[in-house]
Design a protein around this motif. Sequence first.
Motif, PDB file in Angstrom:
ATOM      1  N   LYS A   1       0.828  -1.215   0.000  1.00  0.00           N
ATOM      2  CA  LYS A   1       0.000   0.000   0.000  1.00  0.00           C
ATOM      3  C   LYS A   1       0.863   1.266   0.000  1.00  0.00           C
TER       4      LYS A   1
ATOM      5  N   ILE B   1      -2.212  14.600   0.903  1.00  0.00           N
ATOM      6  CA  ILE B   1      -2.723  13.279   0.498  1.00  0.00           C
ATOM      7  C   ILE B   1      -3.269  12.531   1.716  1.00  0.00           C
ATOM      8  N   ALA B   2      -2.539  12.606   2.841  1.00  0.00           N
ATOM      9  CA  ALA B   2      -2.986  11.911   4.055  1.00  0.00           C
ATOM     10  C   ALA B   2      -4.326  12.459   4.543  1.00  0.00           C
TER      11      ALA B   2
ATOM     12  N   LEU C   1      -7.118  11.212   2.137  1.00  0.00           N
ATOM     13  CA  LEU C   1      -7.417   9.799   2.367  1.00  0.00           C
ATOM     14  C   LEU C   1      -8.137   9.593   3.696  1.00  0.00           C
ATOM     15  N   SER C   2      -7.768  10.397   4.699  1.00  0.00           N
ATOM     16  CA  SER C   2      -8.427  10.301   6.003  1.00  0.00           C
ATOM     17  C   SER C   2      -9.906  10.655   5.892  1.00  0.00           C
TER      18      SER C   2
ATOM     19  N   TYR D   1     -11.788  10.359   3.176  1.00  0.00           N
ATOM     20  CA  TYR D   1     -12.462   9.263   2.478  1.00  0.00           C
ATOM     21  C   TYR D   1     -12.722   8.094   3.436  1.00  0.00           C
ATOM     22  N   ASP D   2     -11.716   7.758   4.267  1.00  0.00           N
ATOM     23  CA  ASP D   2     -11.881   6.649   5.214  1.00  0.00           C
ATOM     24  C   ASP D   2     -13.002   6.945   6.203  1.00  0.00           C
TER      25      ASP D   2
END
Length: 248
Positions: A202, A231-232, A235-236, A238-239
């Motif tokens: 990943k 980016i983090a 993505l956080s 989206y999670d």
Amino acid sequence: MWLEAILVGIIAGFGILDSRILGDNMFGRPIIIGPLVGLVLGDFQTGLVVGGTLELIFIGAVQVGASSTGDVVTASALGTAFAILSHQGAAVALTLAVPVALLADRVGDLARIVNTPLIHKADRYASEGNIAGVERMHKIGFVVFFLNGFLPTFTMLMLGSPFMNALIQSLPQWLLDGLLSGALLLPSIGFALLLQMMISMKLVPFFILGFLLAAYLKLDILGVALIGLVIALVLSQYDRADEERMTV
């Protein structure tokens, strides 16, 4: 020099106590020790640079169980101090860091040997219901660990940079060149150790992205880190959205 040696020794002592009585606050990491030593010795910038450089070496050094990774705290304090006092920058710290870490670790072994009888006394006090005695043994043990960082740092600083300069100048040039060349490789080894622990399929795309940003777009490490932060965060989000959807 007495005051500076005492203050740097106190920094090293509390660095050793980190993760023992103060919680794991990363106070004993080179990136924290270096600037603090630089602040005491009046050269914060060099302390920050040396601390960051030594952090690259020891970033993958994680002590697991009885394994030994060297005394990072004492190596950081003395490496930064002598880099500043000798006016030779991070090269001196890189040369001294690993030998000092290994030697200081033997002092740490001595501190653990001294503390062993205290453990048995604490057990005996516990069986007798003597809580004050147990607390006393714990506090004495913490003092021993504090001295484990304080005494070597204070002693070496009192010997001073003339002693270290004389010691370095007494070594043959081929040995100094070899030590410095080896030391310059150590940050790469530190990163390799860190990647070995955290790499996964990943994370491989992010590793490649960081390499491409630095190699082809010539972004510095701060720019790459800020892009990684964005980016983090995305993505956080989206999670979190996925978790909320599954909850509903």
